[in-house]
Write a protein that holds these residues in place. Structure first.
Motif, mmCIF file in Angstrom:
data_model
loop_
_atom_site.group_PDB
_atom_site.id
_atom_site.type_symbol
_atom_site.label_atom_id
_atom_site.label_comp_id
_atom_site.label_asym_id
_atom_site.label_seq_id
_atom_site.Cartn_x
_atom_site.Cartn_y
_atom_site.Cartn_z
ATOM 1 N N TYR A 153 0.827 -1.201 0.000
ATOM 2 C CA TYR A 153 0.000 0.000 0.000
ATOM 3 C C TYR A 153 0.867 1.258 0.000
ATOM 4 C CZ TYR A 153 -2.996 3.689 1.870
ATOM 5 O OH TYR A 153 -3.650 4.880 2.065
ATOM 6 N N ARG A 154 1.824 1.311 0.921
ATOM 7 C CA ARG A 154 2.676 2.502 1.027
ATOM 8 C C ARG A 154 3.495 2.730 -0.242
ATOM 9 N NH1 ARG A 154 1.773 6.334 4.072
ATOM 10 N NH2 ARG A 154 3.932 6.760 4.442
ATOM 11 N N PHE A 155 4.061 1.668 -0.793
ATOM 12 C CA PHE A 155 4.858 1.818 -2.003
ATOM 13 C C PHE A 155 3.969 2.178 -3.191
ATOM 14 C CE2 PHE A 155 7.755 0.018 -5.410
ATOM 15 C CZ PHE A 155 8.599 1.122 -5.401
ATOM 16 N N ALA A 156 2.777 1.590 -3.253
ATOM 17 C CA ALA A 156 1.838 1.928 -4.325
ATOM 18 C C ALA A 156 1.458 3.403 -4.250
ATOM 19 C CB ALA A 156 0.595 1.050 -4.248
ATOM 20 N N GLN A 157 1.317 3.919 -3.046
ATOM 21 C CA GLN A 157 0.995 5.333 -2.866
ATOM 22 C C GLN A 157 2.124 6.212 -3.417
ATOM 23 O OE1 GLN A 157 0.268 6.374 1.259
ATOM 24 N NE2 GLN A 157 -1.332 7.786 0.607
ATOM 25 N N VAL A 158 3.359 5.839 -3.129
ATOM 26 C CA VAL A 158 4.515 6.582 -3.635
ATOM 27 C C VAL A 158 4.538 6.536 -5.163
ATOM 28 C CG1 VAL A 158 7.044 6.584 -3.755
ATOM 29 C CG2 VAL A 158 5.903 6.301 -1.553
ATOM 30 N N LEU A 159 4.290 5.357 -5.726
ATOM 31 C CA LEU A 159 4.285 5.215 -7.186
ATOM 32 C C LEU A 159 3.183 6.053 -7.825
ATOM 33 C CD1 LEU A 159 4.930 1.375 -7.471
ATOM 34 C CD2 LEU A 159 6.471 3.199 -8.240
ATOM 35 N N LEU A 160 1.996 6.014 -7.248
ATOM 36 C CA LEU A 160 0.883 6.785 -7.806
ATOM 37 C C LEU A 160 1.171 8.283 -7.711
ATOM 38 C CD1 LEU A 160 -1.883 6.659 -9.133
ATOM 39 C CD2 LEU A 160 -2.889 6.707 -6.856
ATOM 40 N N ASP A 161 1.676 8.718 -6.574
ATOM 41 C CA ASP A 161 2.031 10.134 -6.415
ATOM 42 C C ASP A 161 3.136 10.537 -7.389
ATOM 43 O OD1 ASP A 161 0.141 10.348 -4.429
ATOM 44 O OD2 ASP A 161 1.587 10.253 -2.781
ATOM 45 N N GLY A 162 3.962 9.580 -7.794
ATOM 46 C CA GLY A 162 5.035 9.834 -8.748
ATOM 47 C C GLY A 162 4.600 9.693 -10.193
ATOM 48 N N GLY A 163 3.302 9.492 -10.420
ATOM 49 C CA GLY A 163 2.784 9.420 -11.785
ATOM 50 C C GLY A 163 2.900 8.061 -12.438
ATOM 51 N N GLU A 164 2.939 7.012 -11.634
ATOM 52 C CA GLU A 164 3.079 5.659 -12.178
ATOM 53 C C GLU A 164 1.903 4.778 -11.739
ATOM 54 O OE1 GLU A 164 7.112 4.062 -12.078
ATOM 55 O OE2 GLU A 164 7.767 5.994 -11.268
ATOM 56 N N PRO A 165 0.718 5.031 -12.280
ATOM 57 C CA PRO A 165 -0.459 4.287 -11.829
ATOM 58 C C PRO A 165 -0.417 2.793 -12.174
ATOM 59 C CG PRO A 165 -1.015 5.647 -13.712
ATOM 60 C CD PRO A 165 0.372 6.037 -13.288
ATOM 61 N N LEU A 166 0.159 2.437 -13.306
ATOM 62 C CA LEU A 166 0.201 1.011 -13.669
ATOM 63 C C LEU A 166 1.108 0.228 -12.724
ATOM 64 C CD1 LEU A 166 0.234 1.255 -17.563
ATOM 65 C CD2 LEU A 166 -1.681 0.663 -16.057
ATOM 66 N N GLU A 167 2.194 0.848 -12.312
ATOM 67 C CA GLU A 167 3.083 0.203 -11.359
ATOM 68 C C GLU A 167 2.401 0.070 -9.999
ATOM 69 O OE1 GLU A 167 3.847 2.522 -13.526
ATOM 70 O OE2 GLU A 167 5.514 1.724 -14.689
ATOM 71 N N ALA A 168 1.636 1.086 -9.618
ATOM 72 C CA ALA A 168 0.880 1.022 -8.368
ATOM 73 C C ALA A 168 -0.138 -0.109 -8.428
ATOM 74 C CB ALA A 168 0.190 2.357 -8.097
ATOM 75 N N LEU A 169 -0.804 -0.245 -9.569
ATOM 76 C CA LEU A 169 -1.772 -1.331 -9.730
ATOM 77 C C LEU A 169 -1.113 -2.700 -9.643
ATOM 78 C CD1 LEU A 169 -4.095 0.053 -12.533
ATOM 79 C CD2 LEU A 169 -4.714 -0.444 -10.154
ATOM 80 N N ALA A 170 0.094 -2.806 -10.170
ATOM 81 C CA ALA A 170 0.806 -4.079 -10.118
ATOM 82 C C ALA A 170 1.023 -4.522 -8.663
ATOM 83 C CB ALA A 170 2.146 -3.980 -10.855
ATOM 84 N N LEU A 171 1.144 -3.576 -7.769
ATOM 85 C CA LEU A 171 1.297 -3.904 -6.353
ATOM 86 C C LEU A 171 -0.042 -4.168 -5.669
ATOM 87 C CD1 LEU A 171 3.991 -1.317 -5.233
ATOM 88 C CD2 LEU A 171 4.272 -3.786 -5.419
ATOM 89 N N LEU A 172 -1.068 -3.427 -6.064
ATOM 90 C CA LEU A 172 -2.354 -3.502 -5.368
ATOM 91 C C LEU A 172 -3.272 -4.615 -5.863
ATOM 92 C CD1 LEU A 172 -3.106 0.307 -5.086
ATOM 93 C CD2 LEU A 172 -2.396 -1.229 -3.241
ATOM 94 N N GLN A 173 -3.272 -4.889 -7.138
ATOM 95 C CA GLN A 173 -4.209 -5.879 -7.675
ATOM 96 C C GLN A 173 -4.051 -7.268 -7.046
ATOM 97 O OE1 GLN A 173 -3.565 -5.087 -11.900
ATOM 98 N NE2 GLN A 173 -5.725 -4.516 -12.061
ATOM 99 N N PRO A 174 -2.832 -7.738 -6.777
ATOM 100 C CA PRO A 174 -2.725 -9.074 -6.160
ATOM 101 C C PRO A 174 -3.341 -9.161 -4.760
ATOM 102 C CG PRO A 174 -0.630 -8.428 -7.138
ATOM 103 C CD PRO A 174 -1.528 -7.222 -7.175
ATOM 104 N N VAL A 175 -3.498 -8.047 -4.084
ATOM 105 C CA VAL A 175 -4.065 -8.065 -2.734
ATOM 106 C C VAL A 175 -5.440 -7.385 -2.691
ATOM 107 C CG1 VAL A 175 -1.829 -8.216 -1.575
ATOM 108 C CG2 VAL A 175 -2.801 -5.963 -2.068
ATOM 109 N N GLU A 176 -6.077 -7.255 -3.840
ATOM 110 C CA GLU A 176 -7.356 -6.539 -3.908
ATOM 111 C C GLU A 176 -8.411 -7.163 -2.996
ATOM 112 O OE1 GLU A 176 -10.493 -4.702 -7.169
ATOM 113 O OE2 GLU A 176 -8.659 -5.648 -7.871
ATOM 114 N N GLU A 177 -8.505 -8.480 -2.966
ATOM 115 C CA GLU A 177 -9.490 -9.116 -2.085
ATOM 116 C C GLU A 177 -9.171 -8.850 -0.622
ATOM 117 O OE1 GLU A 177 -10.437 -13.215 -2.794
ATOM 118 O OE2 GLU A 177 -10.527 -12.913 -4.961
#
Length: 123
Positions: A8-32
């Motif tokens: 979550y924390r790293f995905a937040q950093v990636l999204l804030d840095g303009g990398e939404p696909l990379e953030a999704l790569a971290l979040l989608q596996p734990v979506e459930e």
């Protein structure tokens, strides 16, 4: 071992840095796993929105609103996703609720914009 919180924390950093696909790569596996966590779902929705996956963004924001109906930011983002899908009437409802609960100028601006586009004479 990477925890869900670390993701979550790293995905937040990636999204804030303009990398939404990379953030999704971290979040989608734990979506459930994050399904009941409003903050994590909001981040997931923002990543979907920023990567133009509007239906998935709408679904994530709607789940946040179901968890916390008073979350004005989630309602605003749900309105944005609906607006981008040309579902203006539904977007207007979300914007109206957000405006009723918060005086943030950007909420009022989006409501006025959508309302103008819905009026028969265009505003």
């Amino acid at each position: 071992m990477t925890t869900t919180f670390d993701r979550y924390r790293f995905a937040q950093v990636l999204l804030d840095g303009g990398e939404p696909l990379e953030a999704l790569a971290l979040l989608q596996p734990v979506e459930e796993e994050i399904d009941g966590n409003a903050a994590a779902l909001l981040l997931l929705g923002r990543a979907y929105f920023r990567s133009a996956q509007l239906e998935r963004a709408r679904e994530a924001f709607a789940r946040v609103v179901a968890l916390d109906p008073t979350d004005t930011y989630a309602r605003f983002l749900l309105g944005r996703a609906l607006e981008r899908q040309s579902r203006l009437g539904e977007a207007q409802v979300q914007y109206r609720v957000a405006v009723a609960m918060s005086d943030r100028p950007e909420y009022r601006e989006r409501l006025d914009e959508v309302t103008g586009r819905l009026e028969p004479d265009g505003g």
